[in-house]
Motif scaffolding. Structure first.
Motif, PDB file in Angstrom:
ATOM      1  N   GLY A 169      -5.296 -16.616   2.234  1.00 58.34           N
ATOM      2  CA  GLY A 169      -5.332 -15.167   2.157  1.00 58.34           C
ATOM      3  C   GLY A 169      -4.370 -14.479   3.090  1.00 58.34           C
ATOM      4  O   GLY A 169      -3.950 -13.349   2.823  1.00 58.34           O
ATOM      5  N   ALA A 170      -3.978 -15.164   4.175  1.00 56.66           N
ATOM      6  CA  ALA A 170      -3.042 -14.541   5.121  1.00 56.66           C
ATOM      7  C   ALA A 170      -1.695 -14.281   4.463  1.00 56.66           C
ATOM      8  O   ALA A 170      -1.098 -13.216   4.635  1.00 56.66           O
ATOM      9  CB  ALA A 170      -2.885 -15.439   6.346  1.00 56.66           C
ATOM     10  N   THR A 171      -1.215 -15.253   3.696  1.00 56.01           N
ATOM     11  CA  THR A 171       0.055 -15.081   2.983  1.00 56.01           C
ATOM     12  C   THR A 171      -0.064 -13.997   1.929  1.00 56.01           C
ATOM     13  O   THR A 171       0.844 -13.177   1.746  1.00 56.01           O
ATOM     14  CB  THR A 171       0.489 -16.399   2.339  1.00 56.01           C
ATOM     15  OG1 THR A 171       0.554 -17.416   3.335  1.00 56.01           O
ATOM     16  CG2 THR A 171       1.846 -16.255   1.678  1.00 56.01           C
ATOM     17  N   LYS A 172      -1.185 -13.983   1.217  1.00 49.71           N
ATOM     18  CA  LYS A 172      -1.401 -12.963   0.189  1.00 49.71           C
ATOM     19  C   LYS A 172      -1.434 -11.563   0.807  1.00 49.71           C
ATOM     20  O   LYS A 172      -0.869 -10.612   0.250  1.00 49.71           O
ATOM     21  CB  LYS A 172      -2.724 -13.225  -0.530  1.00 49.71           C
ATOM     22  CG  LYS A 172      -2.877 -14.626  -1.099  1.00 49.71           C
ATOM     23  CD  LYS A 172      -1.938 -14.887  -2.249  1.00 49.71           C
ATOM     24  CE  LYS A 172      -2.235 -16.253  -2.865  1.00 49.71           C
ATOM     25  NZ  LYS A 172      -1.321 -16.562  -4.003  1.00 49.71           N
ATOM     26  N   GLN A 173      -2.069 -11.445   1.955  1.00 51.16           N
ATOM     27  CA  GLN A 173      -2.162 -10.142   2.608  1.00 51.16           C
ATOM     28  C   GLN A 173      -0.796  -9.646   3.043  1.00 51.16           C
ATOM     29  O   GLN A 173      -0.503  -8.449   2.965  1.00 51.16           O
ATOM     30  CB  GLN A 173      -3.105 -10.228   3.807  1.00 51.16           C
ATOM     31  CG  GLN A 173      -3.365  -8.876   4.462  1.00 51.16           C
ATOM     32  CD  GLN A 173      -4.367  -8.974   5.599  1.00 51.16           C
ATOM     33  OE1 GLN A 173      -4.838 -10.054   5.932  1.00 51.16           O
ATOM     34  NE2 GLN A 173      -4.693  -7.853   6.200  1.00 51.16           N
ATOM     35  N   LEU A 174       0.044 -10.543   3.500  1.00 52.06           N
ATOM     36  CA  LEU A 174       1.404 -10.162   3.878  1.00 52.06           C
ATOM     37  C   LEU A 174       2.164  -9.606   2.686  1.00 52.06           C
ATOM     38  O   LEU A 174       2.851  -8.580   2.787  1.00 52.06           O
ATOM     39  CB  LEU A 174       2.130 -11.379   4.474  1.00 52.06           C
ATOM     40  CG  LEU A 174       3.553 -11.140   4.974  1.00 52.06           C
ATOM     41  CD1 LEU A 174       3.550 -10.156   6.134  1.00 52.06           C
ATOM     42  CD2 LEU A 174       4.196 -12.461   5.389  1.00 52.06           C
ATOM     43  N   MET A 175       2.033 -10.263   1.535  1.00 48.83           N
ATOM     44  CA  MET A 175       2.702  -9.784   0.323  1.00 48.83           C
ATOM     45  C   MET A 175       2.140  -8.438  -0.110  1.00 48.83           C
ATOM     46  O   MET A 175       2.891  -7.547  -0.536  1.00 48.83           O
ATOM     47  CB  MET A 175       2.523 -10.818  -0.783  1.00 48.83           C
ATOM     48  CG  MET A 175       3.161 -12.164  -0.498  1.00 48.83           C
ATOM     49  SD  MET A 175       4.966 -12.088  -0.547  1.00 48.83           S
ATOM     50  CE  MET A 175       5.237 -11.833  -2.296  1.00 48.83           C
ATOM     51  N   GLY A 180       3.395  -4.279  -1.894  1.00 51.43           N
ATOM     52  CA  GLY A 180       2.525  -3.284  -2.495  1.00 51.43           C
ATOM     53  C   GLY A 180       2.665  -1.898  -1.924  1.00 51.43           C
ATOM     54  O   GLY A 180       2.370  -0.908  -2.606  1.00 51.43           O
ATOM     55  N   GLN A 181       3.114  -1.773  -0.668  1.00 47.10           N
ATOM     56  CA  GLN A 181       3.225  -0.462  -0.037  1.00 47.10           C
ATOM     57  C   GLN A 181       4.667  -0.051   0.223  1.00 47.10           C
ATOM     58  O   GLN A 181       4.913   0.899   0.960  1.00 47.10           O
ATOM     59  CB  GLN A 181       2.437  -0.463   1.271  1.00 47.10           C
ATOM     60  CG  GLN A 181       0.963  -0.757   1.089  1.00 47.10           C
ATOM     61  CD  GLN A 181       0.173  -0.642   2.372  1.00 47.10           C
ATOM     62  OE1 GLN A 181       0.574   0.052   3.289  1.00 47.10           O
ATOM     63  NE2 GLN A 181      -0.957  -1.334   2.444  1.00 47.10           N
ATOM     64  N   ALA A 182       5.601  -0.757  -0.360  1.00 38.03           N
ATOM     65  CA  ALA A 182       7.014  -0.429  -0.145  1.00 38.03           C
ATOM     66  C   ALA A 182       7.374   0.992  -0.561  1.00 38.03           C
ATOM     67  O   ALA A 182       8.148   1.664   0.134  1.00 38.03           O
ATOM     68  CB  ALA A 182       7.890  -1.443  -0.879  1.00 38.03           C
ATOM     69  N   PRO A 183       6.861   1.516  -1.693  1.00 33.83           N
ATOM     70  CA  PRO A 183       7.242   2.889  -2.079  1.00 33.83           C
ATOM     71  C   PRO A 183       6.855   3.947  -1.059  1.00 33.83           C
ATOM     72  O   PRO A 183       7.454   5.034  -1.050  1.00 33.83           O
ATOM     73  CB  PRO A 183       6.475   3.095  -3.396  1.00 33.83           C
ATOM     74  CG  PRO A 183       6.255   1.726  -3.936  1.00 33.83           C
ATOM     75  CD  PRO A 183       6.046   0.862  -2.733  1.00 33.83           C
ATOM     76  N   MET A 184       5.871   3.686  -0.209  1.00 33.36           N
ATOM     77  CA  MET A 184       5.475   4.673   0.783  1.00 33.36           C
ATOM     78  C   MET A 184       6.566   4.912   1.815  1.00 33.36           C
ATOM     79  O   MET A 184       6.565   5.929   2.506  1.00 33.36           O
ATOM     80  CB  MET A 184       4.201   4.215   1.496  1.00 33.36           C
ATOM     81  CG  MET A 184       2.982   4.121   0.591  1.00 33.36           C
ATOM     82  SD  MET A 184       2.467   5.703  -0.082  1.00 33.36           S
ATOM     83  CE  MET A 184       1.827   6.500   1.390  1.00 33.36           C
ATOM     84  N   GLY A 185       7.521   3.980   1.919  1.00 33.11           N
ATOM     85  CA  GLY A 185       8.616   4.146   2.868  1.00 33.11           C
ATOM     86  C   GLY A 185       9.743   4.985   2.316  1.00 33.11           C
ATOM     87  O   GLY A 185      10.009   6.104   2.783  1.00 33.11           O
ATOM     88  N   PHE A 186      10.411   4.481   1.277  1.00 32.17           N
ATOM     89  CA  PHE A 186      11.577   5.194   0.749  1.00 32.17           C
ATOM     90  C   PHE A 186      11.186   6.334  -0.187  1.00 32.17           C
ATOM     91  O   PHE A 186      12.008   7.189  -0.507  1.00 32.17           O
ATOM     92  CB  PHE A 186      12.505   4.222   0.011  1.00 32.17           C
ATOM     93  CG  PHE A 186      11.907   3.569  -1.206  1.00 32.17           C
ATOM     94  CD1 PHE A 186      11.872   4.213  -2.429  1.00 32.17           C
ATOM     95  CD2 PHE A 186      11.365   2.288  -1.128  1.00 32.17           C
ATOM     96  CE1 PHE A 186      11.318   3.617  -3.544  1.00 32.17           C
ATOM     97  CE2 PHE A 186      10.815   1.676  -2.238  1.00 32.17           C
ATOM     98  CZ  PHE A 186      10.786   2.350  -3.457  1.00 32.17           C
ATOM     99  N   GLY A 187       9.929   6.367  -0.635  1.00 31.26           N
ATOM    100  CA  GLY A 187       9.511   7.410  -1.567  1.00 31.26           C
ATOM    101  C   GLY A 187       9.516   8.796  -0.989  1.00 31.26           C
ATOM    102  O   GLY A 187       9.623   9.784  -1.725  1.00 31.26           O
ATOM    103  N   ILE A 188       9.411   8.892   0.341  1.00 25.34           N
ATOM    104  CA  ILE A 188       9.397  10.215   0.962  1.00 25.34           C
ATOM    105  C   ILE A 188      10.729  10.942   0.766  1.00 25.34           C
ATOM    106  O   ILE A 188      10.792  12.169   0.821  1.00 25.34           O
ATOM    107  CB  ILE A 188       9.056  10.084   2.463  1.00 25.34           C
ATOM    108  CG1 ILE A 188       8.677  11.446   3.043  1.00 25.34           C
ATOM    109  CG2 ILE A 188      10.216   9.455   3.235  1.00 25.34           C
ATOM    110  CD1 ILE A 188       8.162  11.381   4.459  1.00 25.34           C
TER     111      ILE A 188
END
Length: 337
Positions: A169-175, A180-188
Motif C-alpha cells: 500500500g505504501a507504493t500505491k499511496q505514493l502513486m 491523482g493530485q497533479a492537477p491541483m498544482g498546475f491547474g491553478i
C-alpha cells in the motif's frame, strides 16, 4: 537592558529600519551580550530549552550573529555562507511583490473607529442573520468534512483495497498522491482566467460536478489502479475551485459590511478555522468507529498479506470515494443558492 529591548522591537518589525541601523544595533548589542546566568545578580532562565539573553531569545541572537558574519567576510571566510543568502533575496522580494500585486485594502481608515466600537454580540448577530454568510460557512464545513474523511482513509484504502499489505500500500499511496493530485498544482494557472471569464459561481458549480463524477469513477474502479488514478485525475481537476473559497468569504464579509455597516473579519475567520477542527475530529471519530465496528484485521507486520472483510473494504471505499462524491454534490448545490 532597555536598549536591547529597543533594538529587539525595532528589528522584529515594530518600525521600519535600514540595513545600516540593523548592523549598528546588532554590532553594539549582540557582540558583547552575556547570558543571564553569567551575571552575578540574575539566575539562569530558560524558555523551551532556549537560553534567554536579557529578554532576547537565543535563536534570534544567533540569526543576527550569522548576519554579522555575512557582513564581515574577511573575518569569517571559512564560515561565510552569505552568497546563497543574498542570492535568494531577489527571488524572495519578487515573490512577495507578486503575492500582493493588484490587491486592494478592504478596510479603510474611516472604518477603524467603527470597528473598535463594534461589540462581539453585534458581529454574531450580523453574521448569523446574513444568509450568504451561513451558506459560505456551511460550504466550508462540508468541504472540510469530506476532504478530511478522504485524507484520513487514504492509507487504509491504499493498503487494503489497492493492495493487500502495508508494504504494497505504501507504493500505491505514493502513486495516488503524485498522479491523482497533479492537477491541483498546475491547474491553478487556468483557474483564474476561467473565473474572470465565467464568474466564480459557474466555475465552482461545474468544477464540483466534475469532481463528483471523478469520485464516482473511483468508487466504481474497485482495485484497478489505472481506473482509480484516472478517476482521481478527474476529481482533482474538478476540485480546483476550492482555491477560490477564501474569496467567497471576502465577498460575504463585504456584504455584511454593506448590510449592517460593520466588519466581522475576526469572528468569521475564527468560525472558518473552527469548522476545520470540528471536521477533523468528526472524521477521525467516524473512521475509528467504523474500524472497530466492521471487523478490521490489524497487520502484525508491514509485509503480512491480509484479506480484509468485505464490510471494512466497503467502509474504506465509502470514506475515500463515496463521501467526497456526496460532498462535492452538496457543495455544488449550496453554491447554486
Amino acid at each position: 537592558k532597555h536598549e536591547i529591548g529597543h533594538s529587539y522591537r525595532s528589528i522584529a518589525g515594530y518600525r521600519s529600519i535600514t540595513l545600516h541601523e540593523t548592523t549598528r544595533y546588532a554590532s553594539h548589542h549582540f557582540r558583547n551580550l552575556r547570558p543571564i546566568h553569567e551575571a552575578e545578580h540574575n539566575p539562569l532562565i530558560c524558555i523551551d530549552g532556549n537560553m534567554v539573553y536579557q529578554g532576547v531569545p537565543q535563536r534570534f541572537i544567533e540569526v543576527y550573529r550569522n548576519f554579522l558574519q555575512f557582513r564581515q567576510p574577511e573575518q569569517n571566510a571559512a564560515e561565510n555562507h552569505g552568497c546563497g543568502f543574498y542570492g535568494f533575496l531577489p527571488f524572495q522580494q519578487g515573490f512577495i511583490c507578486l503575492s500582493f500585486l493588484h490587491t486592494k485594502e478592504r478596510v479603510t481608515t474611516q472604518l477603524a473607529d467603527t470597528a473598535l466600537d463594534t461589540s462581539f454580540s453585534r458581529q454574531i448577530y450580523a453574521c448569523f442573520h446574513n444568509k450568504y454568510w451561513l451558506l459560505v460557512m456551511a460550504f466550508t464545513l462540508l468541504l472540510h468534512i469530506y476532504n478530511s474523511m478522504s485524507t484520513s482513509s487514504m492509507l487504509y484504502y491504499c493498503n487494503w483495497i489497492l493492495g493487500n499489505s502495508v508494504e504494497s500500500g505504501a507504493t500505491k499511496q505514493l502513486m495516488v498522491n503524485i498522479i491523482g493530485q497533479a492537477p491541483m498544482g498546475f491547474g491553478i494557472v487556468i483557474l483564474w482566467p476561467l473565473v474572470r471569464r465565467f464568474g466564480k459561481k459557474k466555475v465552482t458549480i461545474l468544477g464540483f460536478a466534475i469532481a463528483a463524477i471523478g469520485s464516482l469513477l473511483v468508487s466504481l474502479a474497485g482495485n484497478r489502479m489505472s481506473l482509480v488514478l484516472a478517476g482521481l485525475l478527474v476529481k482533482s481537476t474538478g476540485s480546483l475551485p476550492t482555491y477560490v473559497m477564501a474569496s467567497y468569504l471576502a465577498d460575504v464579509l463585504d456584504h455584511v459590511e454593506h448590510k449592517d455597516g460593520i466588519r466581522a473579519d475576526g469572528f468569521s475567520a475564527s468560525v472558518s478555522s473552527m469548522t476545520q477542527t470540528i471536521a477533523l475530529g468528526l472524521c477521525q471519530t467516524i473512521l475509528l468507529a467504523g474500524i472497530s465496528a466492521f471487523g478490521y484485521i490489524p497487520p502484525e507486520s508491514t509485509v503480512q498479506v491480509i484479506t480484509q472483510p468485505d464490510s471494512i473494504v466497503n467502509f474504506f471505499r465509502f470514506c475515500f470515494a463515496v463521501m467526497p462524491m456526496i460532498g462535492y454534490s452538496g457543495c455544488a448545490v449550496l453554491i447554486g443558492f
